[in-house]
Design an enzyme around this catalytic site. Structure first.
Site, PDB file in Angstrom:
ATOM      1  N   LYS A 124       0.870  -1.187   0.000  1.00  0.00           N
ATOM      2  CA  LYS A 124       0.000   0.000   0.000  1.00  0.00           C
ATOM      3  C   LYS A 124       0.896   1.223   0.000  1.00  0.00           C
ATOM      4  CE  LYS A 124      -4.423   0.961   0.137  1.00  0.00           C
ATOM      5  NZ  LYS A 124      -5.562   0.146  -0.345  1.00  0.00           N
ATOM      6  N   ASP A 164      -7.035   4.189  -4.515  1.00  0.00           N
ATOM      7  CA  ASP A 164      -7.722   3.990  -3.235  1.00  0.00           C
ATOM      8  C   ASP A 164      -8.374   5.354  -2.944  1.00  0.00           C
ATOM      9  OD1 ASP A 164      -7.881   1.937  -0.836  1.00  0.00           O
ATOM     10  OD2 ASP A 164      -7.518   3.856   0.123  1.00  0.00           O
ATOM     11  N   GLY A 235     -20.284   6.582   2.641  1.00  0.00           N
ATOM     12  CA  GLY A 235     -19.372   6.992   1.578  1.00  0.00           C
ATOM     13  C   GLY A 235     -20.178   7.314   0.327  1.00  0.00           C
ATOM     14  N   PHE A 236     -19.577   8.020  -0.607  1.00  0.00           N
ATOM     15  CA  PHE A 236     -20.185   8.109  -1.940  1.00  0.00           C
ATOM     16  C   PHE A 236     -19.065   8.190  -2.958  1.00  0.00           C
ATOM     17  CE2 PHE A 236     -20.787  12.789  -3.288  1.00  0.00           C
ATOM     18  CZ  PHE A 236     -19.911  13.296  -2.346  1.00  0.00           C
ATOM     19  N   GLY A 237     -18.043   7.354  -2.690  1.00  0.00           N
ATOM     20  CA  GLY A 237     -16.891   7.285  -3.585  1.00  0.00           C
ATOM     21  C   GLY A 237     -17.040   6.132  -4.550  1.00  0.00           C
ATOM     22  N   ASN A 238     -15.877   5.697  -4.987  1.00  0.00           N
ATOM     23  CA  ASN A 238     -15.745   4.645  -5.965  1.00  0.00           C
ATOM     24  C   ASN A 238     -16.475   3.355  -5.534  1.00  0.00           C
ATOM     25  OD1 ASN A 238     -14.466   3.222  -8.076  1.00  0.00           O
ATOM     26  ND2 ASN A 238     -12.786   2.673  -6.713  1.00  0.00           N
ATOM     27  N   VAL A 239     -16.310   2.966  -4.286  1.00  0.00           N
ATOM     28  CA  VAL A 239     -16.866   1.702  -3.815  1.00  0.00           C
ATOM     29  C   VAL A 239     -18.387   1.807  -3.658  1.00  0.00           C
ATOM     30  CG1 VAL A 239     -16.789  -0.063  -2.020  1.00  0.00           C
ATOM     31  CG2 VAL A 239     -14.699   1.155  -2.640  1.00  0.00           C
ATOM     32  N   ALA A 240     -18.847   2.886  -2.998  1.00  0.00           N
ATOM     33  CA  ALA A 240     -20.288   3.065  -2.764  1.00  0.00           C
ATOM     34  C   ALA A 240     -21.026   3.160  -4.104  1.00  0.00           C
ATOM     35  CB  ALA A 240     -20.517   4.333  -1.947  1.00  0.00           C
ATOM     36  N   TRP A 241     -20.396   3.802  -5.072  1.00  0.00           N
ATOM     37  CA  TRP A 241     -21.007   3.981  -6.388  1.00  0.00           C
ATOM     38  C   TRP A 241     -21.313   2.638  -7.061  1.00  0.00           C
ATOM     39  CZ3 TRP A 241     -17.980   3.145 -11.064  1.00  0.00           C
ATOM     40  CH2 TRP A 241     -18.677   3.462 -12.239  1.00  0.00           C
TER      41      TRP A 241
HETATM   42  P1  NDP Z   1     -13.094   7.448  -2.584  1.00  0.00           P
HETATM   43  O1  NDP Z   1     -12.063   8.486  -2.386  1.00  0.00           O
HETATM   44  O2  NDP Z   1     -13.690   7.264  -3.914  1.00  0.00           O
HETATM   45  O3  NDP Z   1     -14.261   7.648  -1.500  1.00  0.00           O
HETATM   46  C1  NDP Z   1     -14.020   7.604  -0.129  1.00  0.00           C
HETATM   47  C2  NDP Z   1     -15.199   8.156   0.619  1.00  0.00           C
HETATM   48  O4  NDP Z   1     -14.977   8.064   2.039  1.00  0.00           O
HETATM   49  C3  NDP Z   1     -15.395   9.603   0.343  1.00  0.00           C
HETATM   50  O5  NDP Z   1     -16.743   9.919   0.484  1.00  0.00           O
HETATM   51  C4  NDP Z   1     -14.539  10.233   1.460  1.00  0.00           C
HETATM   52  O6  NDP Z   1     -14.831  11.557   1.747  1.00  0.00           O
HETATM   53  C5  NDP Z   1     -14.827   9.360   2.626  1.00  0.00           C
HETATM   54  N1  NDP Z   1     -13.683   9.393   3.546  1.00  0.00           N
HETATM   55  C6  NDP Z   1     -12.403   9.166   3.278  1.00  0.00           C
HETATM   56  N2  NDP Z   1     -11.630   9.281   4.364  1.00  0.00           N
HETATM   57  C7  NDP Z   1     -12.457   9.661   5.343  1.00  0.00           C
HETATM   58  C8  NDP Z   1     -12.265   9.945   6.702  1.00  0.00           C
HETATM   59  N3  NDP Z   1     -11.051   9.884   7.281  1.00  0.00           N
HETATM   60  N4  NDP Z   1     -13.361  10.237   7.422  1.00  0.00           N
HETATM   61  C9  NDP Z   1     -14.601  10.279   6.862  1.00  0.00           C
HETATM   62  N5  NDP Z   1     -14.836  10.012   5.561  1.00  0.00           N
HETATM   63  C10 NDP Z   1     -13.784   9.704   4.823  1.00  0.00           C
HETATM   64  O7  NDP Z   1     -12.447   6.082  -2.086  1.00  0.00           O
HETATM   65  P2  NDP Z   1     -12.900   4.599  -2.398  1.00  0.00           P
HETATM   66  O8  NDP Z   1     -14.363   4.526  -2.601  1.00  0.00           O
HETATM   67  O9  NDP Z   1     -11.980   4.075  -3.417  1.00  0.00           O
HETATM   68  O10 NDP Z   1     -12.528   3.899  -1.017  1.00  0.00           O
HETATM   69  C11 NDP Z   1     -13.454   3.753   0.064  1.00  0.00           C
HETATM   70  C12 NDP Z   1     -13.003   2.623   0.960  1.00  0.00           C
HETATM   71  O11 NDP Z   1     -12.922   1.410   0.215  1.00  0.00           O
HETATM   72  C13 NDP Z   1     -11.625   2.792   1.579  1.00  0.00           C
HETATM   73  O12 NDP Z   1     -11.599   2.163   2.847  1.00  0.00           O
HETATM   74  C14 NDP Z   1     -10.723   2.012   0.619  1.00  0.00           C
HETATM   75  O13 NDP Z   1      -9.526   1.602   1.241  1.00  0.00           O
HETATM   76  C15 NDP Z   1     -11.628   0.855   0.299  1.00  0.00           C
HETATM   77  N6  NDP Z   1     -11.336   0.104  -0.924  1.00  0.00           N
HETATM   78  C16 NDP Z   1     -11.214   0.719  -2.128  1.00  0.00           C
HETATM   79  C17 NDP Z   1     -10.976  -0.030  -3.262  1.00  0.00           C
HETATM   80  C18 NDP Z   1     -10.897   0.575  -4.615  1.00  0.00           C
HETATM   81  O14 NDP Z   1     -10.755  -0.179  -5.574  1.00  0.00           O
HETATM   82  N7  NDP Z   1     -10.979   1.878  -4.767  1.00  0.00           N
HETATM   83  C19 NDP Z   1     -10.814  -1.479  -3.199  1.00  0.00           C
HETATM   84  C20 NDP Z   1     -11.027  -2.030  -1.896  1.00  0.00           C
HETATM   85  C21 NDP Z   1     -11.263  -1.252  -0.820  1.00  0.00           C
HETATM   86  P3  NDP Z   1     -13.605  12.541   2.152  1.00  0.00           P
HETATM   87  O15 NDP Z   1     -12.380  12.082   1.413  1.00  0.00           O
HETATM   88  O16 NDP Z   1     -14.063  13.840   1.690  1.00  0.00           O
HETATM   89  O17 NDP Z   1     -13.426  12.472   3.618  1.00  0.00           O
HETATM   90  O1  2IT Z   2      -7.864  -1.730  -0.897  1.00  0.00           O
HETATM   91  C1  2IT Z   2      -7.792  -2.186  -2.052  1.00  0.00           C
HETATM   92  O2  2IT Z   2      -7.876  -3.415  -2.266  1.00  0.00           O
HETATM   93  C2  2IT Z   2      -7.613  -1.259  -3.174  1.00  0.00           C
HETATM   94  N1  2IT Z   2      -7.578  -0.063  -2.953  1.00  0.00           N
HETATM   95  C3  2IT Z   2      -7.420  -1.795  -4.570  1.00  0.00           C
HETATM   96  C4  2IT Z   2      -5.989  -2.200  -4.783  1.00  0.00           C
HETATM   97  C5  2IT Z   2      -5.641  -2.586  -6.189  1.00  0.00           C
HETATM   98  O3  2IT Z   2      -4.431  -2.856  -6.390  1.00  0.00           O
HETATM   99  O4  2IT Z   2      -6.480  -2.644  -7.069  1.00  0.00           O
END
Ligand code: NDP
Ligand code: 2IT
Length: 445
Positions: A124, A164, A235-241
């Site tokens: 990571k 991430d 959340g409303f990022g990549n994963v929630a979407w």
């Molecule tokens: P995004 O950046 O797309 O979304 C993250 C969301 O969580 C945002 O809404 C963000 O808002 C919020 N967030 C982040 N940090 C904090 C914090 N410290 N306190 C409160 N809210 C927070 O990220 P992803 O959707 O990619 O990732 C979300 C989770 O999923 C993480 O735990 C990540 O490690 C995990 N994950 C992601 C993968 C991927 O492929 N992307 C794969 C596997 C797991 P803000 O930043 O404004 O606080």
């Molecule tokens: O937490 C995770 O598994 C990720 N952010 C994805 C890692 C990756 O190499 O695709």
């Protein structure tokens, strides 16, 4: 193995690294029994070797903003373990990033990647850089500067970073551009690439899709499905979407989403149209969910709160670590929720997990539930190596197969005498055994 003694030693060596110690304790407690059954593990100090990263790289990242002012952030890459394949794992850009958080994430990644059944080790990285409110040019300059250092330690057969929190296709593009220039090569050194330059179809949705496929397996084993279920997401990022899309496809109803400003509750459901609006909000770079309540009268906004006291059938935390605590867990139980699956990495505190286990709820940890993201990264690497692209259906089919297999492994190692499945234990044991046996095969290195 003596878990308390091991943790004490680690605390003395790495004081204050709370998230890392939390993640290690969880795994050690799960594997203690099977570890002590195999004297080879003890003889070869497998666990002592596994809890320390192979290498930790820390570097200064200077960059210039649009006004010509110079800033300095810290860059990291934690290369944790490469027993079963090259280092693999995402990059996180968020102001909260520190070594403890990246070590917890890198440690978790070892077992998650092992569960995918693909040949990938654990790593990571990231930076305390905050992309929020920055212009594209500022993000580009930061990414380029970050890659000037990172490029020295990664490679398509050595270490393959991805996204991430705070790192999506845009950032991967800037990072890849600089790597390509420095190396004079166009290879699969990063995953989550744009679809026109080596990316895989379905990778953007994969983590959320995979999380829902896994949850669906859990429900089905209990004679249930997503149909008609009310699902609370954070959340409303990549994963929630991705999760929201797939839940809608399977006939469930997403009733909450959250951002750093609070959460929205919409009993009419986050329809596909509303998911598109969520994407617009994210693209605006402000990253807040409040405007949902202006756009849709059915959506009520709760400032500074998390969604866990809203009655739901299923909860899928998809934001960040330790976002769901004991009180939240008790609220979920009280309000009739029966299934909690972790879309994010380690979103539930140990005390919350204890509540789920005590109440015999369907609960599964991030390293199993969200493994579809990195698994599809692995499929992107395969396509890059073969120099061809699979159709979306092909990738999605493989993703589903992988999630089903992970579910089978969790049940195999997590099923208790009364039939209850401890998915946390199952995931930790299954992930650990493959890596530990590979380490035994290779001797002390
Ligand atoms: P995004 O950046 O797309 O979304 C993250 C969301 O969580 C945002 O809404 C963000 O808002 C919020 N967030 C982040 N940090 C904090 C914090 N410290 N306190 C409160 N809210 C927070 O990220 P992803 O959707 O990619 O990732 C979300 C989770 O999923 C993480 O735990 C990540 O490690 C995990 N994950 C992601 C993968 C991927 O492929 N992307 C794969 C596997 C797991 P803000 O930043 O404004 O606080
Ligand atoms: O937490 C995770 O598994 C990720 N952010 C994805 C890692 C990756 O190499 O695709």
């Amino acid at each position: 193995m003596n878990v308390n003694k091991l943790i004490q030693n680690l605390e003395a060596r790495h004081p204050g690294e709370v998230e890392y110690l939390q993640a290690v304790r969880e795994v050690l407690e799960s594997i203690e029994e099977i570890y002590n059954e195999n004297h080879q593990f003890e003889a070869y100090s497998i666990i002592e070797r596994l809890v320390e990263p192979d290498k930790v790289h820390i570097f200064r990242v200077p960059w210039v903003d649009d006004n010509g002012k110079v800033f300095v952030n810290i860059g990291y890459r934690v290369q944790f373990n490469n027993a079963i394949g090259p280092y693999k794992g995402g990059l996180r850009f968020h102001p909260s990033v520190n070594l403890s958080i990246l070590k917890f994430l890198g440690f978790e990644q070892i077992f998650k990647n092992s569960l995918t059944s693909l040949p990938m080790g654990g790593a990571k990285g990231g930076s305390d850089f905050n992309p929020k409110g920055k212009s594209n040019m500022e993000i580009m300059r930061f990414c380029h500067s970050f890659m000037l250092e990172l490029s020295k330690i990664i490679g398509p057969d050595t270490d393959i970073p991805a996204g991430d929190i705070g790192v999506g296709t845009k950032e991967i593009g800037y990072l890849y551009g600089m790597y390509k220039k420095l190396s004079d090569e166009h290879t699969g050194v990063l995953t989550g690439k744009g679809i026109n330059w080596g990316g895989s179809l379905i990778r953007p949705e994969a983590t959320g899709f995979g999380a829902v496929y896994f949850t669906d397996e859990m429900l089905r084993m209990n004679g249930d499905t997503f149909k008609g279920k009310r699902v609370a997401l954070s959340g409303f990022g990549n994963v929630a979407w991705g999760a929201a899309q797939k839940i809608n496809q399977l006939g469930g109803k997403v009733i909450t989403l959250s951002g750093p400003d609070g959460f929205i509750h919409d009993e009419e459901g986050i329809t596909d149209e509303k998911i598109d609006f969520m994407l617009e909000l994210r693209a605006s770079n402000e990253d807040i969910v409040k405007p949902f309540s202006f756009e849709y009268s059915s959506a009520k906004f709760y400032q500074g709160k998390r969604p866990w006291d809203i009655p739901c059938d299923i909860a899928i935390p998809c934001a960040t670590q330790n976002e769901l605590d004991k009180q939240d867990a008790e609220n979920l139980v009280k309000n009739g929720c029966t299934c909690i699956t972790e879309g994010a990495n380690m979103p539930c505190t140990p005390e919350a997990i204890e509540v789920f286990h005590r109440n015999k709820m369907l609960y599964a940890p991030g390293k199993a539930v969200n493994a579809g993201g990195v698994a599809t990264s692995g499929l992107e690497m395969s396509q890059n190596a073969m120099k061809l692209n699979w159709h979306a259906e092909e990738v999605d089919k493989r993703l589903q197969e992988i999630m089903t297999k992970i579910h089978v492994e969790c049940v195999k190692y997590g099923k208790e005498e009364d039939g209850y499945v401890d998915y946390m234990k199952g995931a930790n044991i299954a992930g650990f055994l493959k890596v530990a046996n590979a380490m035994l095969d290779m001797g002390v290195v």
